[in-house]
Design a protein around this motif. Structure first.
Motif, mmCIF file in Angstrom:
data_model
loop_
_atom_site.group_PDB
_atom_site.id
_atom_site.type_symbol
_atom_site.label_atom_id
_atom_site.label_comp_id
_atom_site.label_asym_id
_atom_site.label_seq_id
_atom_site.Cartn_x
_atom_site.Cartn_y
_atom_site.Cartn_z
ATOM 1 N N ILE A 191 -14.943 8.846 2.356
ATOM 2 C CA ILE A 191 -15.165 7.580 1.664
ATOM 3 C C ILE A 191 -13.948 6.715 1.982
ATOM 4 C CG2 ILE A 191 -15.518 6.454 -0.565
ATOM 5 C CD1 ILE A 191 -16.295 9.291 -1.635
ATOM 6 N N SER A 192 -14.186 5.535 2.540
ATOM 7 C CA SER A 192 -13.073 4.722 3.017
ATOM 8 C C SER A 192 -13.022 3.374 2.319
ATOM 9 C CB SER A 192 -13.189 4.511 4.537
ATOM 10 O OG SER A 192 -12.139 3.706 5.018
ATOM 11 N N LEU A 193 -11.823 3.017 1.838
ATOM 12 C CA LEU A 193 -11.575 1.722 1.215
ATOM 13 C C LEU A 193 -10.384 1.052 1.893
ATOM 14 C CD1 LEU A 193 -11.699 2.738 -2.576
ATOM 15 C CD2 LEU A 193 -13.586 1.889 -1.174
ATOM 16 N N GLY A 194 -10.540 -0.222 2.189
ATOM 17 C CA GLY A 194 -9.419 -1.014 2.684
ATOM 18 C C GLY A 194 -9.309 -2.271 1.838
ATOM 19 N N LEU A 195 -8.116 -2.612 1.426
ATOM 20 C CA LEU A 195 -7.903 -3.832 0.646
ATOM 21 C C LEU A 195 -7.201 -4.857 1.536
ATOM 22 C CD1 LEU A 195 -8.021 -5.443 -1.972
ATOM 23 C CD2 LEU A 195 -5.860 -4.361 -2.655
ATOM 24 N N LEU A 196 -7.846 -6.023 1.700
ATOM 25 C CA LEU A 196 -7.321 -7.084 2.551
ATOM 26 C C LEU A 196 -6.731 -8.209 1.709
ATOM 27 C CD1 LEU A 196 -9.265 -5.525 4.445
ATOM 28 C CD2 LEU A 196 -9.843 -7.721 5.484
ATOM 29 N N TYR A 197 -5.640 -8.772 2.213
ATOM 30 C CA TYR A 197 -5.041 -9.967 1.630
ATOM 31 C C TYR A 197 -5.044 -11.045 2.705
ATOM 32 C CZ TYR A 197 -1.576 -13.118 -0.419
ATOM 33 O OH TYR A 197 -0.932 -14.231 -0.924
ATOM 34 N N LYS A 198 -5.730 -12.143 2.429
ATOM 35 C CA LYS A 198 -5.875 -13.239 3.399
ATOM 36 C C LYS A 198 -6.385 -12.728 4.743
ATOM 37 C CE LYS A 198 -2.465 -16.279 1.238
ATOM 38 N NZ LYS A 198 -1.236 -17.089 1.395
#
Length: 264
Positions: free
Chosen positions: A101-108
């Motif tokens: 299960i993969s999560l990535g958090l992006l900023y701008k």
């Protein structure tokens, strides 16, 4: 670590652990259907995707969401999560215990935090990547809260290089490492982050396959080489459902000049 990043880490851990427990009940017991791009999807993928998106919307109502099974157009949000609810669906349906299960958090538009959980092995990988952002971030990459780092070894026939099913043309008797094919894009790259593997190539990954691992690999000291177009920052309004991002990853900069000519 400040309250924001504590909250993000705790959310990622609790959500993927909860989802992972249910997926383990379905592991090897569900049938898959083919999507338009030829990849597989199961009712477990769709359930996990809905659960994760609902959890994000509740905990972080101002954050956008880009996911493999829904919301494939990048939204106009300062913060956005990229979700792959089940990376390795073929392995999952066949009872092979490598899937994530993969999560990535992006900023701008650029990843700053990645979290990848492998329920069959109970491995939780996470990391932070400053990049060009002005954020104040923790540092490092971890597996089950222990720091991980890429290998500093030089190439030998006793070291590993991971390929995907669409990049097997690189295999020949002169290739300088032993070849492995794991069937999971994120896990292919994470084995470099842990020091187990020196390099990997993925021929047709999508952004949800790589967003979480992109952060963790670089935070562990690895190098990410885009073989076509740079994946980040993402573009608001673009549909990423059919956009492939061919990628080479290696454990240290010195290996780029060795591996890149072999996979171009």
């Amino acid at each position: 670590m400040n309250d924001l990043w504590n909250n993000i880490l705790e959310f990622s851990q609790s959500t993927t652990t909860r989802i992972g427990k249910q997926l383990m009940q379905d592991f090897g017991r569900v049938q898959a259907d083919s999507k338009a791009d030829g990849s597989l999807v199961t009712k477990a993928d769709k359930w996990a995707d809905n659960q994760i998106r609902d959890a994000i919307s509740t905990q972080f109502p101002n954050h956008g969401i880009l996911s493999e099974e829904n919301n494939t157009v990048f939204p106009d949000n300062e913060w956005c999560w990229i979700v792959d609810p089940l990376d390795g669906t073929t392995n999952f349906t066949r009872g092979i215990p490598i899937w994530c299960i993969s999560l990535g958090l992006l900023y701008k538009g650029s990843p700053v935090f990645g979290y990848v959980y492998a329920p069959p092995t109970d491995e939780a990988f996470y990391g932070y990547w400053q990049g060009d952002s002005e954020l104040s971030l923790p540092s490092g990459a971890f597996c089950n809260h222990r720091p991980i780092k890429t290998s500093d070894d030089n190439i030998s026939k006793n070291h590993f290089f991971n390929v995907c099913s669409r990049s097997t043309s690189v295999i020949n008797s002169d290739f300088p490492c032993k070849i492995r094919m794991l069937g999971v894009a994120s896990y292919n790259f994470l084995t470099i982050a842990t020091g187990a593997v020196l390099g990997a190539i993925e021929g047709t990954p999508k952004v949800w396959d790589i967003a979480g691992a992109w952060v963790i690999l670089q935070a562990a000291g690895g190098c990410w080489i885009s073989l076509k177009s740079q994946p980040f920052p993402l573009v608001v309004g673009e549909d990423y459902s059919s956009k492939s991002l061919p990628t080479l990853a290696v454990s240290k900069p010195e290996l780029i000049k060795i591996f890149k000519p072999l996979v171009d």
